[in-house]
Design a protein around this motif. Structure first.
Motif, mmCIF file in Angstrom:
data_model
loop_
_atom_site.group_PDB
_atom_site.id
_atom_site.type_symbol
_atom_site.label_atom_id
_atom_site.label_comp_id
_atom_site.label_asym_id
_atom_site.label_seq_id
_atom_site.Cartn_x
_atom_site.Cartn_y
_atom_site.Cartn_z
ATOM 1 N N ALA A 21 45.764 45.635 41.473
ATOM 2 C CA ALA A 21 44.720 46.659 41.489
ATOM 3 C C ALA A 21 45.161 47.787 40.557
ATOM 4 N N GLN A 22 44.292 48.122 39.615
ATOM 5 C CA GLN A 22 44.565 49.151 38.619
ATOM 6 C C GLN A 22 43.463 50.198 38.679
ATOM 7 N N ASP A 23 43.842 51.470 38.639
ATOM 8 C CA ASP A 23 42.859 52.545 38.632
ATOM 9 C C ASP A 23 42.047 52.465 37.350
ATOM 10 N N GLU A 24 40.745 52.371 37.498
ATOM 11 C CA GLU A 24 39.850 52.210 36.352
ATOM 12 C C GLU A 24 39.953 53.399 35.391
ATOM 13 N N GLY A 25 40.081 54.590 35.920
ATOM 14 C CA GLY A 25 40.089 55.791 35.091
ATOM 15 C C GLY A 25 41.405 56.082 34.412
ATOM 16 N N THR A 26 42.513 55.972 35.167
ATOM 17 C CA THR A 26 43.819 56.373 34.634
ATOM 18 C C THR A 26 44.624 55.216 34.063
ATOM 19 N N GLY A 27 44.311 53.994 34.485
ATOM 20 C CA GLY A 27 45.093 52.838 34.054
ATOM 21 C C GLY A 27 46.345 52.625 34.900
ATOM 22 N N CYS A 28 46.591 53.501 35.871
ATOM 23 C CA CYS A 28 47.760 53.388 36.745
ATOM 24 C C CYS A 28 47.652 52.113 37.583
ATOM 25 N N VAL A 29 48.765 51.355 37.659
ATOM 26 C CA VAL A 29 48.806 50.186 38.534
ATOM 27 C C VAL A 29 49.010 50.704 39.953
ATOM 28 N N LEU A 30 48.059 50.394 40.828
ATOM 29 C CA LEU A 30 48.079 50.923 42.180
ATOM 30 C C LEU A 30 48.860 50.044 43.157
ATOM 31 N N MET A 31 48.634 48.752 43.065
ATOM 32 C CA MET A 31 49.255 47.838 44.023
ATOM 33 C C MET A 31 49.101 46.398 43.579
ATOM 34 N N MET A 32 49.817 45.522 44.246
ATOM 35 C CA MET A 32 49.687 44.085 44.060
ATOM 36 C C MET A 32 49.525 43.480 45.444
ATOM 37 N N ALA A 33 48.606 42.565 45.580
ATOM 38 C CA ALA A 33 48.385 41.879 46.851
ATOM 39 C C ALA A 33 48.003 40.436 46.530
ATOM 40 N N TRP A 34 47.639 39.693 47.532
ATOM 41 C CA TRP A 34 47.281 38.277 47.379
ATOM 42 C C TRP A 34 45.827 38.065 47.758
ATOM 43 N N MET A 35 45.217 37.083 47.110
ATOM 44 C CA MET A 35 43.853 36.681 47.437
ATOM 45 C C MET A 35 43.807 35.177 47.624
ATOM 46 N N ASN A 36 43.028 34.742 48.605
ATOM 47 C CA ASN A 36 42.668 33.336 48.684
ATOM 48 C C ASN A 36 41.214 33.242 48.198
ATOM 49 N N ARG A 37 40.657 32.056 48.216
ATOM 50 C CA ARG A 37 39.290 31.879 47.713
ATOM 51 C C ARG A 37 38.287 32.754 48.468
ATOM 52 N N GLU A 38 38.439 32.802 49.786
ATOM 53 C CA GLU A 38 37.496 33.574 50.595
ATOM 54 C C GLU A 38 37.591 35.067 50.272
ATOM 55 N N ALA A 39 38.811 35.587 50.143
ATOM 56 C CA ALA A 39 38.998 37.004 49.815
ATOM 57 C C ALA A 39 38.411 37.324 48.447
ATOM 58 N N PHE A 40 38.648 36.451 47.488
ATOM 59 C CA PHE A 40 38.139 36.663 46.132
ATOM 60 C C PHE A 40 36.610 36.651 46.139
ATOM 61 N N ASN A 41 36.047 35.678 46.830
ATOM 62 C CA ASN A 41 34.597 35.564 46.912
ATOM 63 C C ASN A 41 33.987 36.796 47.595
ATOM 64 N N LEU A 42 34.593 37.266 48.687
ATOM 65 C CA LEU A 42 34.107 38.462 49.374
ATOM 66 C C LEU A 42 34.200 39.697 48.476
ATOM 67 N N THR A 43 35.266 39.785 47.705
ATOM 68 C CA THR A 43 35.439 40.905 46.773
ATOM 69 C C THR A 43 34.283 40.938 45.779
#
Length: 131
Positions: A21-43
Protein backbone atom coordinates in the motif's frame (compact mmCIF):
# COMPACT_ATOMS: atom_id res chain seq x y z
CA UNK A 1 -17.47 -8.45 -13.32
CA UNK A 2 -15.45 -11.04 -15.18
CA UNK A 3 -12.64 -12.22 -12.88
CA UNK A 4 -10.17 -13.41 -15.54
CA UNK A 5 -7.97 -10.50 -14.43
CA UNK A 6 -7.40 -12.48 -11.22
CA UNK A 7 -5.91 -15.29 -13.31
CA UNK A 8 -3.09 -12.93 -14.40
CA UNK A 9 -1.82 -12.87 -10.81
CA UNK A 10 0.93 -15.38 -9.98
CA UNK A 11 -0.48 -16.64 -6.70
CA UNK A 12 1.98 -18.33 -4.33
CA UNK A 13 1.45 -21.97 -3.36
CA UNK A 14 -0.51 -20.81 -0.30
CA UNK A 15 -2.89 -18.83 -2.54
CA UNK A 16 -1.54 -15.44 -1.48
CA UNK A 17 0.14 -12.50 -3.16
CA UNK A 18 2.03 -9.68 -1.40
CA UNK A 19 0.28 -6.31 -1.61
CA UNK A 20 2.07 -3.02 -1.01
CA UNK A 21 0.00 0.00 0.00
CA UNK A 22 1.46 3.32 -1.14
CA UNK A 23 0.11 6.79 -0.37
CA UNK A 24 -1.25 8.13 -3.64
CA UNK A 25 -0.27 11.72 -2.87
CA UNK A 26 3.15 11.43 -1.25
CA UNK A 27 4.43 8.16 -2.71
CA UNK A 28 5.29 6.95 0.81
CA UNK A 29 5.14 3.16 1.21
CA UNK A 30 2.62 2.66 4.00
CA UNK A 31 2.55 -1.08 4.55
CA UNK A 32 2.78 -4.55 3.07
CA UNK A 33 0.14 -7.21 3.61
CA UNK A 34 -1.19 -10.32 1.87
CA UNK A 35 -4.18 -10.86 -0.37
CA UNK A 36 -5.95 -13.99 -1.48
CA UNK A 37 -8.36 -14.04 -4.43
CA UNK A 38 -11.35 -13.13 -2.28
CA UNK A 39 -9.55 -10.18 -0.63
CA UNK A 40 -8.35 -8.89 -3.99
CA UNK A 41 -11.81 -9.23 -5.52
CA UNK A 42 -13.43 -7.43 -2.54
CA UNK A 43 -10.85 -4.64 -2.81
CA UNK A 44 -11.77 -4.10 -6.45
CA UNK A 45 -15.53 -4.33 -5.80
CA UNK A 46 -15.60 -1.98 -2.79
CA UNK A 47 -12.76 0.40 -3.61
CA UNK A 48 -11.37 -0.14 -0.10
CA UNK A 49 -8.38 -2.32 0.78
CA UNK A 50 -9.14 -5.79 2.09
CA UNK A 51 -6.31 -8.15 2.97
CA UNK A 52 -5.86 -11.70 4.23
CA UNK A 53 -4.60 -11.91 7.79
CA UNK A 54 -2.24 -14.85 8.02
CA UNK A 55 -2.18 -14.73 11.84
CA UNK A 56 -5.97 -14.58 12.23
CA UNK A 57 -6.64 -16.69 9.12
CA UNK A 58 -9.45 -14.43 7.94
CA UNK A 59 -10.23 -11.49 5.69
CA UNK A 60 -9.24 -8.13 7.12
CA UNK A 61 -10.86 -4.93 5.86
CA UNK A 62 -8.18 -2.30 6.57
CA UNK A 63 -9.61 0.10 9.14
CA UNK A 64 -12.35 -2.23 10.39
CA UNK A 65 -11.23 -1.62 13.98
CA UNK A 66 -9.20 1.60 13.76
CA UNK A 67 -11.37 3.50 11.27
CA UNK A 68 -8.24 4.16 9.19
CA UNK A 69 -9.62 2.83 5.91
CA UNK A 70 -7.54 2.71 2.74
CA UNK A 71 -9.47 4.06 -0.25
CA UNK A 72 -7.94 2.49 -3.35
CA UNK A 73 -7.25 4.92 -6.18
CA UNK A 74 -5.20 2.67 -8.47
CA UNK A 75 -4.06 -0.96 -8.58
CA UNK A 76 -0.94 -2.16 -10.35
CA UNK A 77 0.62 -5.57 -10.89
CA UNK A 78 4.40 -5.98 -11.19
CA UNK A 79 6.13 -7.40 -14.26
CA UNK A 80 6.22 -10.96 -12.87
CA UNK A 81 2.61 -10.79 -11.73
CA UNK A 82 3.57 -11.73 -8.19
CA UNK A 83 3.29 -8.40 -6.32
CA UNK A 84 0.34 -6.02 -6.17
CA UNK A 85 0.69 -2.27 -5.62
CA UNK A 86 -2.28 -0.37 -4.21
CA UNK A 87 -2.13 3.40 -4.49
CA UNK A 88 -4.37 4.55 -1.68
CA UNK A 89 -5.79 7.49 0.18
CA UNK A 90 -5.18 6.65 3.84
CA UNK A 91 -8.00 7.80 6.12
CA UNK A 92 -6.71 9.33 9.34
CA UNK A 93 -3.14 9.44 8.00
CA UNK A 94 -2.30 6.31 10.01
CA UNK A 95 -1.58 2.98 8.32
CA UNK A 96 0.37 1.21 11.07
CA UNK A 97 -1.12 -0.48 14.12
CA UNK A 98 1.59 1.30 16.16
CA UNK A 99 -0.11 4.65 15.41
CA UNK A 100 2.40 5.78 12.80
CA UNK A 101 1.77 6.94 9.24
CA UNK A 102 3.77 4.02 7.82
CA UNK A 103 4.76 0.56 9.01
CA UNK A 104 8.28 1.32 7.75
CA UNK A 105 9.31 3.58 10.62
CA UNK A 106 12.60 1.90 11.56
CA UNK A 107 15.86 2.69 9.75
CA UNK A 108 19.10 0.71 10.04
CA UNK A 109 21.81 3.01 11.37
CA UNK A 110 25.25 1.62 12.21
CA UNK A 111 23.94 -1.87 12.92
CA UNK A 112 20.92 -0.74 14.98
CA UNK A 113 17.26 -0.20 14.14
CA UNK A 114 16.26 3.37 14.96
CA UNK A 115 12.61 4.46 15.07
CA UNK A 116 12.59 7.61 12.94
CA UNK A 117 8.88 8.35 12.54
CA UNK A 118 6.70 9.61 15.39
CA UNK A 119 3.62 7.93 16.83
CA UNK A 120 0.72 10.09 15.64
CA UNK A 121 -1.86 8.46 17.88
CA UNK A 122 -1.38 5.95 20.69
CA UNK A 123 -2.53 2.46 19.73
CA UNK A 124 -4.81 2.26 22.81
CA UNK A 125 -6.62 5.34 21.47
CA UNK A 126 -7.00 3.75 18.02
CA UNK A 127 -8.07 0.26 19.09
CA UNK A 128 -10.74 0.58 21.74
CA UNK A 129 -11.61 -2.64 23.52
CA UNK A 130 -15.06 -3.85 22.56
CA UNK A 131 -17.43 -4.58 25.41
Amino acid sequence: MNDTWLDKVSWAADGLVPAIAQDEGTGCVLMMAWMNREAFNLTVQTGEATYWSRSRKKLWHKGEESGNIQRVKEIRLDCDGDVVLLKVEQDGGIACHTGRASCFFSRLEQGKWVEIDPVLKAPNEIYQKKS
